[in-house]
Scaffold this motif. Structure first.
Motif, PDB file in Angstrom:
ATOM      1  N   ILE A  50       0.484  -1.265  -0.084  1.00 38.98           N
ATOM      2  CA  ILE A  50      -0.014   0.099   0.320  1.00 38.98           C
ATOM      3  C   ILE A  50       0.803   1.688   0.494  1.00 38.98           C
ATOM      4  O   ILE A  50       1.789   1.346   0.717  1.00 38.98           O
ATOM      5  CB  ILE A  50      -0.828  -0.144   1.241  1.00 38.98           C
ATOM      6  N   GLU A  51       0.552   2.025  -0.750  1.00 42.52           N
ATOM      7  CA  GLU A  51       1.254   3.216  -1.627  1.00 42.52           C
ATOM      8  C   GLU A  51       0.789   4.330   0.296  1.00 42.52           C
ATOM      9  O   GLU A  51       0.190   4.217   0.826  1.00 42.52           O
ATOM     10  CB  GLU A  51       0.959   4.478  -1.887  1.00 42.52           C
ATOM     11  N   PRO A  52       2.012   4.698   0.736  1.00 46.06           N
ATOM     12  CA  PRO A  52       1.528   5.597   1.890  1.00 46.06           C
ATOM     13  C   PRO A  52       0.702   7.181   1.570  1.00 46.06           C
ATOM     14  O   PRO A  52       0.993   7.418   0.181  1.00 46.06           O
ATOM     15  CB  PRO A  52       2.557   6.539   2.155  1.00 46.06           C
ATOM     16  N   THR A  53      -0.503   7.301   2.330  1.00 47.84           N
ATOM     17  CA  THR A  53      -1.351   7.895   1.867  1.00 47.84           C
ATOM     18  C   THR A  53      -0.874   9.899   2.315  1.00 47.84           C
ATOM     19  O   THR A  53      -1.364  10.809   2.250  1.00 47.84           O
ATOM     20  CB  THR A  53      -2.194   8.256   2.258  1.00 47.84           C
ATOM     21  N   TYR A  54       0.095   9.596   3.361  1.00 45.70           N
ATOM     22  CA  TYR A  54       0.170  10.291   4.011  1.00 45.70           C
ATOM     23  C   TYR A  54      -0.610  11.350   5.360  1.00 45.70           C
ATOM     24  O   TYR A  54      -0.973  12.565   5.530  1.00 45.70           O
ATOM     25  CB  TYR A  54       1.598  11.850   3.559  1.00 45.70           C
ATOM     26  N   ARG A  55      -1.733  10.108   5.162  1.00 39.47           N
ATOM     27  CA  ARG A  55      -3.738  10.629   6.332  1.00 39.47           C
ATOM     28  C   ARG A  55      -3.309  10.127   7.795  1.00 39.47           C
ATOM     29  O   ARG A  55      -3.027   9.432   7.180  1.00 39.47           O
ATOM     30  CB  ARG A  55      -4.565   9.670   5.571  1.00 39.47           C
ATOM     31  N   MET A  56      -3.023  11.014   8.388  1.00 36.59           N
ATOM     32  CA  MET A  56      -2.670  10.677   9.629  1.00 36.59           C
ATOM     33  C   MET A  56      -4.155  10.900  10.796  1.00 36.59           C
ATOM     34  O   MET A  56      -4.550  10.616  11.520  1.00 36.59           O
ATOM     35  CB  MET A  56      -2.380  11.585  10.466  1.00 36.59           C
ATOM     36  N   GLU A  57      -5.818  10.948   9.712  1.00 35.34           N
ATOM     37  CA  GLU A  57      -6.793  11.362  10.454  1.00 35.34           C
ATOM     38  C   GLU A  57      -7.548  10.722   9.511  1.00 35.34           C
ATOM     39  O   GLU A  57      -7.838  10.808   8.008  1.00 35.34           O
ATOM     40  CB  GLU A  57      -7.109  12.482  10.892  1.00 35.34           C
ATOM     41  N   PRO A  58      -8.812   9.819   9.556  1.00 36.01           N
ATOM     42  CA  PRO A  58      -9.579   9.433   8.584  1.00 36.01           C
ATOM     43  C   PRO A  58     -10.335  10.061   7.895  1.00 36.01           C
ATOM     44  O   PRO A  58     -11.136  10.987   8.513  1.00 36.01           O
ATOM     45  CB  PRO A  58     -10.843   7.885  10.081  1.00 36.01           C
ATOM     46  N   VAL A  59     -10.611   9.759   7.041  1.00 36.43           N
ATOM     47  CA  VAL A  59     -11.893  10.379   6.585  1.00 36.43           C
ATOM     48  C   VAL A  59     -13.165  10.423   6.801  1.00 36.43           C
ATOM     49  O   VAL A  59     -14.060  10.820   7.214  1.00 36.43           O
ATOM     50  CB  VAL A  59     -11.800   9.895   4.665  1.00 36.43           C
ATOM     51  N   THR A  60     -13.458   8.873   7.228  1.00 33.60           N
ATOM     52  CA  THR A  60     -14.516   8.772   7.887  1.00 33.60           C
ATOM     53  C   THR A  60     -13.911   7.480   9.232  1.00 33.60           C
ATOM     54  O   THR A  60     -13.548   7.165   9.010  1.00 33.60           O
ATOM     55  CB  THR A  60     -15.918   7.769   7.148  1.00 33.60           C
ATOM     56  N   CYS A  61     -14.502   7.952  10.182  1.00 34.82           N
ATOM     57  CA  CYS A  61     -14.348   7.153  11.344  1.00 34.82           C
ATOM     58  C   CYS A  61     -14.951   6.312  11.583  1.00 34.82           C
ATOM     59  O   CYS A  61     -16.374   6.485  11.355  1.00 34.82           O
ATOM     60  CB  CYS A  61     -14.371   8.605  12.255  1.00 34.82           C
ATOM     61  N   PHE A  62     -14.961   5.172  12.833  1.00 34.41           N
ATOM     62  CA  PHE A  62     -15.486   4.522  13.532  1.00 34.41           C
ATOM     63  C   PHE A  62     -16.887   4.874  13.554  1.00 34.41           C
ATOM     64  O   PHE A  62     -17.286   6.142  14.807  1.00 34.41           O
ATOM     65  CB  PHE A  62     -14.316   3.931  13.802  1.00 34.41           C
ATOM     66  N   GLN A  63     -17.948   4.173  12.868  1.00 37.40           N
ATOM     67  CA  GLN A  63     -19.207   4.624  12.977  1.00 37.40           C
ATOM     68  C   GLN A  63     -19.943   3.685  14.578  1.00 37.40           C
ATOM     69  O   GLN A  63     -20.535   2.949  14.555  1.00 37.40           O
ATOM     70  CB  GLN A  63     -20.444   5.027  12.120  1.00 37.40           C
ATOM     71  N   ASP A  64     -19.698   4.160  15.695  1.00 34.19           N
ATOM     72  CA  ASP A  64     -19.714   3.235  17.186  1.00 34.19           C
ATOM     73  C   ASP A  64     -21.655   2.934  16.617  1.00 34.19           C
ATOM     74  O   ASP A  64     -22.082   2.088  17.254  1.00 34.19           O
ATOM     75  CB  ASP A  64     -19.946   4.333  18.577  1.00 34.19           C
ATOM     76  N   HIS A  65     -23.158   4.423  16.814  1.00 34.87           N
ATOM     77  CA  HIS A  65     -24.015   3.520  16.603  1.00 34.87           C
ATOM     78  C   HIS A  65     -24.791   2.743  15.684  1.00 34.87           C
ATOM     79  O   HIS A  65     -24.886   1.962  16.067  1.00 34.87           O
ATOM     80  CB  HIS A  65     -24.766   4.896  16.390  1.00 34.87           C
ATOM     81  N   THR A  66     -24.406   2.843  14.631  1.00 33.32           N
ATOM     82  CA  THR A  66     -24.352   1.877  13.461  1.00 33.32           C
ATOM     83  C   THR A  66     -23.992   0.919  13.551  1.00 33.32           C
ATOM     84  O   THR A  66     -24.744  -0.290  13.186  1.00 33.32           O
ATOM     85  CB  THR A  66     -23.380   2.720  12.144  1.00 33.32           C
TER      86      THR A  66
END
Length: 166
Positions: A50-66
């Motif tokens: 997997i190529e590094p994206t240098y993204r330190m935060e997710p685009v979509t977070c863990f969806q607890d309620h779902t």
């Protein structure tokens, strides 16, 4: 005692390259890249990295309620009419964990790794049960869900962890 002679110096000159040589090397590089991402027949896994994206935060977070709702639905559908059988509990727990993982992975939240833990026990034997876990994670991106289920014969505890891969 043996004496070593110094290695002779060698002069290397790079040949001049034209545009056709560069295109040929690019073509060979693309072929090598395509070949390196093909499936490895021995292990059945892809050898692509997997190529590094240098993204330190997710685009979509863990969806607890779902995810909580998904786990509750699966537990109710699978366990509502089951009775406790100590011989079948291991298989039931593995099947539940597999179904939960399939459903959660189908949400397609990228760059998350999931870990599911399912425990099943008897209600009639009135066991004293303490379940604990410790994890090292990033409190901004990682999360967990715990769902309990109980009928007249058995209880089930599902702990699902979502860990973001940076």
């Amino acid at each position: 005692m043996a004496k070593f002679a110094p290695a002779p110096s060698i002069a290397i000159s790079a040949p001049s390259r034209g545009p056709s040589d560069i295109e040929e090397e690019t073509s060979q590089l693309e072929t090598m890249t395509t070949h390196s991402t093909s499936n490895n027949s021995e292990s059945g896994r892809s050898s692509a990295s997997i190529e590094p994206t240098y993204r330190m935060e997710p685009v979509t977070c863990f969806q607890d309620h779902t995810i909580n709702k998904i786990v509750e639905d699966i537990l109710y559908d699978e366990m509502k009419d089951k009775s406790y059988d100590s011989e079948l509990c291991k298989e039931m727990a593995q099947n539940l964990a597999g179904k939960i993982m399939e459903k959660v992975k189908s949400l397609d939240v990228s760059r998350y790794k999931y870990v599911a833990s399912v425990s099943i026990g008897s209600v009639r034997e009135k066991p004293g049960l303490h379940i604990s876990s410790r994890c090292l994670w990033n409190k901004k991106t990682d999360s967990s869900v715990t769902v309990n289920f109980m009928n007249g014969s058995l209880f089930a505890v599902v702990m699902l962890y979502g860990l973001y891969l940076e």
